[in-house]
Design a protein around this motif. Structure first.
Motif, PDB file in Angstrom:
ATOM      1  N   ALA A  31       0.845  -1.197   0.000  1.00  0.00           N
ATOM      2  CA  ALA A  31       0.000   0.000   0.000  1.00  0.00           C
ATOM      3  C   ALA A  31       0.879   1.245   0.000  1.00  0.00           C
ATOM      4  N   THR A  48      -1.164   7.855   1.529  1.00  0.00           N
ATOM      5  CA  THR A  48      -1.697   9.002   0.781  1.00  0.00           C
ATOM      6  C   THR A  48      -1.989  10.184   1.712  1.00  0.00           C
ATOM      7  N   GLU A  65      -3.923   7.240   6.014  1.00  0.00           N
ATOM      8  CA  GLU A  65      -4.700   6.671   4.905  1.00  0.00           C
ATOM      9  C   GLU A  65      -3.763   5.955   3.946  1.00  0.00           C
ATOM     10  N   ALA A  98      -3.520   3.836   0.208  1.00  0.00           N
ATOM     11  CA  ALA A  98      -4.140   3.453  -1.074  1.00  0.00           C
ATOM     12  C   ALA A  98      -3.790   1.996  -1.347  1.00  0.00           C
ATOM     13  N   ARG A 127     -12.809   3.792   1.765  1.00  0.00           N
ATOM     14  CA  ARG A 127     -13.347   4.695   0.735  1.00  0.00           C
ATOM     15  C   ARG A 127     -13.008   4.102  -0.622  1.00  0.00           C
ATOM     16  N   VAL A 137      -9.268   2.994  -0.476  1.00  0.00           N
ATOM     17  CA  VAL A 137      -8.393   3.682   0.472  1.00  0.00           C
ATOM     18  C   VAL A 137      -8.842   3.256   1.865  1.00  0.00           C
TER      19      VAL A 137
END
Ligand SMILES: Cc1cc2nc3c(=O)[nH]c(=O)nc-3n(C[C@H](O)[C@H](O)[C@H](O)COP(=O)(O)OP(=O)(O)OC[C@H]3O[C@@H](n4cnc5c(N)ncnc54)[C@H](O)[C@@H]3O)c2cc1C
Ligand code: FES
Length: 320
Positions: A40, A43, A56, A58, A94, A101
């Motif tokens: 990952a 972000t 967070e 991604a 999200r 995310v």
């Protein structure tokens, strides 16, 4: 195995693992999980107040979507001060065009989480998940969500899932004082948008009701229509008190537990939680053996049998 292969979802898509209905004749069936390991990218990483950070990540497009109450294992790239990954509850999912995310609210308390706190935007982390069994949000009743401290984050995720089912929650949030009601402004904003009702309590009375969330629950519960269902996340002594309240009032109650974890997948046997006497009896009467990844009739593995447990399943005298 290539990165794409690692992130490939289960055939038929991901269904969040649920707490199976237990009967005297059958131990819980192994929940259908579809965890993957994927790289990952950070972000967003910012201060969240009260000694916490908001992170967070991604994820690759095919990463299976976690449910509320599930967690992932975050592994820092070498060289890192810790060898093992660290478990973290998913606080936000999200959907984005490039892939989901995931959001996390965490406190840097030791070597692993302090190293996590040093990550910058665009740094990489290995994520194993989604892991464990989340909140059984299909259980009927007025949802009463009870958060202590950073437990607020996975419960906001649960509130948003309930909102999609058309269910409005009562959200009880407590901390020792106003300064420790972490992410309060965001909690209020998200609940306002969902039509959820926020109730606050602080031990010193600096915000909301003067007292614990349990005292807050005592005040609010008589005004809520039956049936009710409680989902809670916070420190273990708070969860033990809520579990006893739920058992005393015959309200289905589910608690997100923690334990120190190594593998997160039921293999290392490092995260045992003591089962209640009734659960031990039930499992010893069961005709089929308990799936070994769930532990044994004496101890549940927090990572696979949980981390969310029904109140009747654990021995709160030994935990609280
Ligand atoms: C299912 C699950 C979900 C979690 N979700 C979150 C989250 O959303 N946000 C968050 O901030 N933390 C969360 N935690 C706790 C987090 O994983 C630990 O704080 C972290 O592993 C500590 O690692 P460290 O290397 O920084 O500290 P270490 O140096 O390993 O330990 C620092 C101190 O914290 C104690 N500790 C370590 N792990 C735990 C634990 N799980 N419970 C209680 N005490 C512990 C140690 O005994 C030690 O005293 C979760 C834990 C679990 C099991
Ligand atoms: S962390 Fe290894 S069995 Fe739970």
């Amino acid at each position: 195995m290539s990165r794409r292969e690692r992130a490939r979802p289960a055939r038929g898509g991901y269904r969040p693992a649920r707490i199976p209905v237990a009967t005297a004749a059958a131990p819980p069936a192994l929940a259908k999980t579809a965890w993957r390991q994927a790289e990952a990218r950070v972000t967003l990483h910012r201060d969240a107040g009260a000694g916490h950070r908001w992170l967070e990540l991604a994820m690759p497009r095919a990463f299976p979507l976690p449910g509320a109450g599930q967690f992932v294992q975050l592994l820092l790239e070498a060289p890192a001060p810790v060898l093992l990954p660290r478990p973290m509850s998913v606080a936000l999912v999200r959907r984005a065009a490039a892939g989901p995310v995931l959001g996390f609210l965490y406190a840097p308390v030791g070597d692993g989480t302090r190293a996590l706190a040093a990550l910058d935007v665009d740094d990489r982390v290995l994520v194993l998940g989604p892991l464990g069994r989340g909140f059984p949000l299909e259980v009927e009743g007025v949802p009463v969500l009870i958060a202590g401290g950073r437990g607020v984050a996975p419960l906001l995720f649960a509130a948003e899932t309930l909102e999609r089912q058309g269910r409005r929650c009562e959200f009880l949030f407590g901390a020792r004082d106003a300064a420790h009601l972490v992410a309060l402004a965001e909690t209020r904003r998200r609940l306002d948008r969902m039509g959820g009702r926020l109730h606050l309590a602080t031990d010193d009375g600096s915000r909301g009701v003067h007292g614990t969330v349990l005292e807050l629950l005592d005040r609010i519960a008589p005004h809520l229509p039956a049936p009710r269902v409680i989902h809670a996340c916070g420190p273990h002594p708070m969860l033990a008190a809520i579990a006893r309240w739920g058992l005393r009032h015959s309200v289905p109650t589910f608690l997100a537990m923690e334990s120190i974890m190594a593998c997160g997948t039921g293999v290392c046997r490092g995260c045992p939680l003591p089962r209640s006497e009734s659960e031990r009896r039930r499992l010893s009467r069961a005709r089929a053996p308990l799936p070994s990844l769930y532990g044994n009739p004496e101890f549940a593995m927090c990572c696979t049998d949980g981390p969310v447990f029904a109140a009747h399943a654990l021995d709160w005298e030994r935990l609280g």
